[in-house]
Write a protein that holds these residues in place. Structure first.
Motif, PDB file in Angstrom:
ATOM      1  N   ALA A 198       1.074  -1.217  -0.085  1.00 30.46           N
ATOM      2  CA  ALA A 198      -0.154  -0.147   0.182  1.00 30.46           C
ATOM      3  C   ALA A 198       0.388   1.202  -0.137  1.00 30.46           C
ATOM      4  O   ALA A 198       2.279   1.360   0.988  1.00 30.46           O
ATOM      5  CB  ALA A 198      -0.910  -0.332   1.398  1.00 30.46           C
ATOM      6  N   TYR A 199       0.968   2.103  -1.418  1.00 31.66           N
ATOM      7  CA  TYR A 199       1.858   2.874  -0.975  1.00 31.66           C
ATOM      8  C   TYR A 199       1.101   4.653  -1.108  1.00 31.66           C
ATOM      9  O   TYR A 199      -0.205   4.418  -1.209  1.00 31.66           O
ATOM     10  CB  TYR A 199       2.464   3.103  -2.183  1.00 31.66           C
ATOM     11  CG  TYR A 199       1.839   3.475  -3.706  1.00 31.66           C
ATOM     12  CD1 TYR A 199       1.524   4.161  -4.111  1.00 31.66           C
ATOM     13  CD2 TYR A 199       1.081   1.622  -4.310  1.00 31.66           C
ATOM     14  CE1 TYR A 199       1.071   4.595  -5.679  1.00 31.66           C
ATOM     15  CE2 TYR A 199       0.586   1.570  -5.355  1.00 31.66           C
ATOM     16  CZ  TYR A 199       0.256   3.280  -6.353  1.00 31.66           C
ATOM     17  OH  TYR A 199      -0.148   3.155  -7.104  1.00 31.66           O
ATOM     18  N   ARG A 200       1.363   5.535  -1.055  1.00 32.92           N
ATOM     19  CA  ARG A 200       0.876   7.117  -0.787  1.00 32.92           C
ATOM     20  C   ARG A 200       0.523   7.569  -2.117  1.00 32.92           C
ATOM     21  O   ARG A 200       2.036   8.116  -3.038  1.00 32.92           O
ATOM     22  CB  ARG A 200       1.515   8.189   0.182  1.00 32.92           C
ATOM     23  CG  ARG A 200       1.448   8.497   1.320  1.00 32.92           C
ATOM     24  CD  ARG A 200       0.154   8.554   1.600  1.00 32.92           C
ATOM     25  NE  ARG A 200      -0.153  10.192   1.833  1.00 32.92           N
ATOM     26  CZ  ARG A 200       0.547  10.807   2.591  1.00 32.92           C
ATOM     27  NH1 ARG A 200       1.249  10.553   3.826  1.00 32.92           N
ATOM     28  NH2 ARG A 200       0.381  12.289   2.504  1.00 32.92           N
ATOM     29  N   ASP A 342      -6.312   8.723  -0.876  1.00 31.03           N
ATOM     30  CA  ASP A 342      -3.967   9.157  -1.149  1.00 31.03           C
ATOM     31  C   ASP A 342      -3.632   8.189  -1.048  1.00 31.03           C
ATOM     32  O   ASP A 342      -2.859   7.869  -0.965  1.00 31.03           O
ATOM     33  CB  ASP A 342      -3.953  10.227  -0.064  1.00 31.03           C
ATOM     34  CG  ASP A 342      -2.400  10.728  -0.614  1.00 31.03           C
ATOM     35  OD1 ASP A 342      -2.517  10.389  -2.337  1.00 31.03           O
ATOM     36  OD2 ASP A 342      -1.701  10.860  -0.321  1.00 31.03           O
ATOM     37  N   TRP A 343      -4.258   6.707  -0.987  1.00 31.66           N
ATOM     38  CA  TRP A 343      -3.639   5.653  -1.296  1.00 31.66           C
ATOM     39  C   TRP A 343      -4.212   4.406  -2.364  1.00 31.66           C
ATOM     40  O   TRP A 343      -4.636   4.680  -2.923  1.00 31.66           O
ATOM     41  CB  TRP A 343      -4.193   4.474   0.359  1.00 31.66           C
ATOM     42  CG  TRP A 343      -3.644   4.661   1.719  1.00 31.66           C
ATOM     43  CD1 TRP A 343      -3.885   5.622   2.033  1.00 31.66           C
ATOM     44  CD2 TRP A 343      -2.341   5.180   2.069  1.00 31.66           C
ATOM     45  NE1 TRP A 343      -3.396   7.079   3.459  1.00 31.66           N
ATOM     46  CE2 TRP A 343      -2.414   5.996   2.913  1.00 31.66           C
ATOM     47  CE3 TRP A 343      -1.203   4.357   1.669  1.00 31.66           C
ATOM     48  CZ2 TRP A 343      -1.202   6.421   4.230  1.00 31.66           C
ATOM     49  CZ3 TRP A 343       0.001   4.583   2.523  1.00 31.66           C
ATOM     50  CH2 TRP A 343      -0.032   5.089   3.227  1.00 31.66           C
ATOM     51  N   GLU A 413     -13.296   4.115  -2.247  1.00 27.02           N
ATOM     52  CA  GLU A 413     -13.036   5.331  -2.376  1.00 27.02           C
ATOM     53  C   GLU A 413     -11.451   5.486  -1.373  1.00 27.02           C
ATOM     54  O   GLU A 413     -11.273   6.433  -1.784  1.00 27.02           O
ATOM     55  CB  GLU A 413     -14.209   5.816  -1.918  1.00 27.02           C
ATOM     56  CG  GLU A 413     -14.908   6.172  -2.377  1.00 27.02           C
ATOM     57  CD  GLU A 413     -14.476   6.118  -3.548  1.00 27.02           C
ATOM     58  OE1 GLU A 413     -14.763   7.577  -3.909  1.00 27.02           O
ATOM     59  OE2 GLU A 413     -15.726   5.993  -4.945  1.00 27.02           O
ATOM     60  N   PHE A 414     -11.776   4.712  -0.106  1.00 26.92           N
ATOM     61  CA  PHE A 414     -10.385   4.991   0.648  1.00 26.92           C
ATOM     62  C   PHE A 414      -8.694   4.487  -0.182  1.00 26.92           C
ATOM     63  O   PHE A 414      -7.844   5.135  -0.662  1.00 26.92           O
ATOM     64  CB  PHE A 414     -10.402   3.734   1.186  1.00 26.92           C
ATOM     65  CG  PHE A 414      -8.637   3.789   2.598  1.00 26.92           C
ATOM     66  CD1 PHE A 414      -8.338   4.658   2.970  1.00 26.92           C
ATOM     67  CD2 PHE A 414      -8.275   2.800   2.368  1.00 26.92           C
ATOM     68  CE1 PHE A 414      -7.455   4.983   4.075  1.00 26.92           C
ATOM     69  CE2 PHE A 414      -6.423   2.613   2.592  1.00 26.92           C
ATOM     70  CZ  PHE A 414      -6.222   3.105   3.960  1.00 26.92           C
ATOM     71  N   LEU A 415      -8.825   3.715  -1.201  1.00 23.21           N
ATOM     72  CA  LEU A 415      -7.758   3.044  -2.383  1.00 23.21           C
ATOM     73  C   LEU A 415      -8.110   4.442  -3.879  1.00 23.21           C
ATOM     74  O   LEU A 415      -7.064   4.085  -5.017  1.00 23.21           O
ATOM     75  CB  LEU A 415      -7.702   2.199  -2.995  1.00 23.21           C
ATOM     76  CG  LEU A 415      -7.779   1.320  -1.459  1.00 23.21           C
ATOM     77  CD1 LEU A 415      -7.794   0.104  -1.550  1.00 23.21           C
ATOM     78  CD2 LEU A 415      -6.587   1.649  -0.818  1.00 23.21           C
ATOM     79  N   GLY A 416      -8.701   5.232  -3.429  1.00 22.11           N
ATOM     80  CA  GLY A 416      -9.236   6.096  -4.996  1.00 22.11           C
ATOM     81  C   GLY A 416      -9.641   5.755  -5.873  1.00 22.11           C
ATOM     82  O   GLY A 416      -9.319   5.841  -6.959  1.00 22.11           O
TER      83      GLY A 416
END
Length: 481
Positions: A198-200, A342-343, A413-416
């Motif tokens: 998992a990355y920004r 943003d992840w 949605e948390f992961l864009g």
């Protein structure tokens, strides 16, 4: 014979202390797997298989117990039962009711081995316990599963009524973890826990020029490239990882053999590669010298963090990482709250898995029908599995349901807006459990602890390795190195 064994084990426990085990999220002192309150597992006679469609929601028998005791270490499973088991009523005081059966949640946190100690004591007393005090269900984690699976205290799932056909869509590794030395399956789970990186997204754009998961994966698809990106991150003021432990599972899950072979502790070459990488990352400030579950590690996942990414399995992304990413934990988890959104996730340099929770039926339960109902509904029913994933983004243990979501327009949605279920669906079948042993938890923890002194420059690599051997032989005196 069984009572004599119980008496002997109880005496040993009184003299030496109750069995040790998993601490917070599997990272603390472990139990001696040779001293679990056990008898060797015995194969039960094969029962006639039933139609899975007839297994769901079978009502509890009238002559069964009126108190149902579930042993666990947190409220995750309780939340699953509340939300997804038909007929469960929450009393609002930590207890519940299913029909006329009172549900008692015996929750003991894992810290300092407390959960396993409490469970061990209850299982030792099970044979002579009053009906209302008997353990009906208990939960275990992957790192110490074999301690309980290789016993008669966890029932053969076929004896409960879960047939091979009912469990046919579960990932094989989830069944392998709870299979005893005689090939008997003694537990089941609603989770599968493959891992991803998992990355920004914002950091990826700043350093790599893209946040697209496919493009980011190309840049970190092997360890040499991963290390090269770490150097780029440092040049821009970021750390590649947070601390010492972050990459450990990606190495320990890909070893060439088990920790213990013919009574001898074997340190795999792959684990020493983790040592060398972590030492380099520490010396070059590619990490922040944090430790798993520590305050610094948590902060690096939050709005003020400048760490590029974290190796996480399914539960870590939708529970831990999401929680830490919020600026206001009391407000809605949505875009605009901290770094929610943003992840993203990608496969990373190596496949791995991390953790998971298994449900075991306790031998001696006086509620076998209700045990079966809960186990089937929460771990075998495809519609329930699909609903859990859609509601919570957890990755559940049903290949048909997960493939359906993977091939849909599902978005996190948390992961864009990414459909991470597709990546998990590709990773889960690759999980290999052939290298596990009853000693995994203790060896993994002592190895990581011993080498933190080396990472900090307090001891040499050779001394850290010797310190590990010294500790592990004390913990498991029957072993050599």
């Amino acid at each position: 014979m069984k009572k004599r064994l119980l008496s002997l084990l109880f005496a040993v426990v009184m003299l030496t202390g109750l069995l040790a085990g998993c601490g917070k999220s599997e990272e603390e002192a472990s139990a001696d797997p040779t001293k679990a309150p056990v008898e060797e597992g015995k194969k039960e006679e094969k029962k006639e298989e039933s139609n899975p469609a007839e297994e769901k929601k079978e009502p509890a028998q009238a002559d069964e117990g009126k108190v149902f005791n579930i042993y666990c270490w947190n409220t995750e499973f309780q939340d699953r039962v509340k939300a997804y088991f038909p007929g469960y009523t929450d009393n609002g005081d930590g207890t519940g009711k299913i029909g006329d059966v009172a549900v008692n949640w015996v929750i003991t946190p894992s810290e300092h081995n407390a959960y396993q100690n409490a469970l061990d004591a209850a299982l030792l007393a099970q044979a002579d316990a009053a009906a209302d005090d008997k353990v009906d269900l208990f939960l275990i984690e992957a790192d110490y599963a074999l301690k309980y699976v290789n016993t008669d205290y966890a029932m053969d799932v076929k004896e409960i009524g879960l047939t091979e056909d009912a469990m046919k869509d579960q990932y094989q590794y989830t069944k392998d973890i709870v299979t005893d030395s005689n090939g008997v399956i003694r537990g089941t789970t609603w989770q599968a826990t493959p891992g991803l990186f998992a990355y920004r997204r914002s950091i990826a754009k700043d350093v790599l020029g893209t946040d697209d998961p496919v493009e980011v994966q190309k840049k970190i698809s092997n360890w040499d490239d991963f290390n090269a990106v770490a150097e780029e991150m440092k040049a821009k003021g970021y750390t590649m990882l947070s601390g010492y432990d972050d990459a450990y599972r990606t190495f320990s899950n890909n070893v060439s053999g088990p920790w213990v072979q013919d009574g001898k502790v074997i340190v795999d070459e792959g684990l020493m590669k983790w040592v060398d990488q972590t030492k380099e990352f520490t010396d070059k400030a590619y990490n922040n010298k944090t430790s798993l579950w520590g305050d610094g590690w948590a902060k690096d996942q939050g709005p003020d963090g400048k760490t590029f990414g974290f190796f996480y399995s399914t539960w870590g992304i939708n529970f831990t990482l999401m929680g830490y990413s919020l600026a206001d934990s009391e407000a809605e988890a949505a875009v605009g709250n901290g770094i929610y959104g943003d992840w993203a996730v990608c496969e990373g340099p190596a496949p791995f898995y991390w953790g998971g929770t298994w449900i075991c039926a306790a031998t001696g339960t006086d509620n076998p029908s209700l045990v079966k109902d809960i186990m089937y509904t929460l771990t075998c029913d495809a519609e329930t599995m699909k609903k859990i994933t859609e509601d919570t983004q957890d990755y559940t243990n049903n290949q048909t349901a997960m493939e359906e979501i993977a091939n849909s327009n599902f978005k996190s949605e948390f992961l864009g807006g990414q459909n991470h279920i597709a990546l998990f669906a590709a990773a889960a079948p690759k999980i290999d459990m052939s290298k596990i042993s009853p000693y995994d938890q203790g060896c993994n923890e002592e190895f990581q602890t011993a080498f933190k002194d080396y990472f900090d420059g307090n001891v040499t690599k050779d001394q850290a390795l010797q310190n590990f051997y010294d500790k592990i032989i004390v913990k498991y005196p029957e072993l050599t190195y």
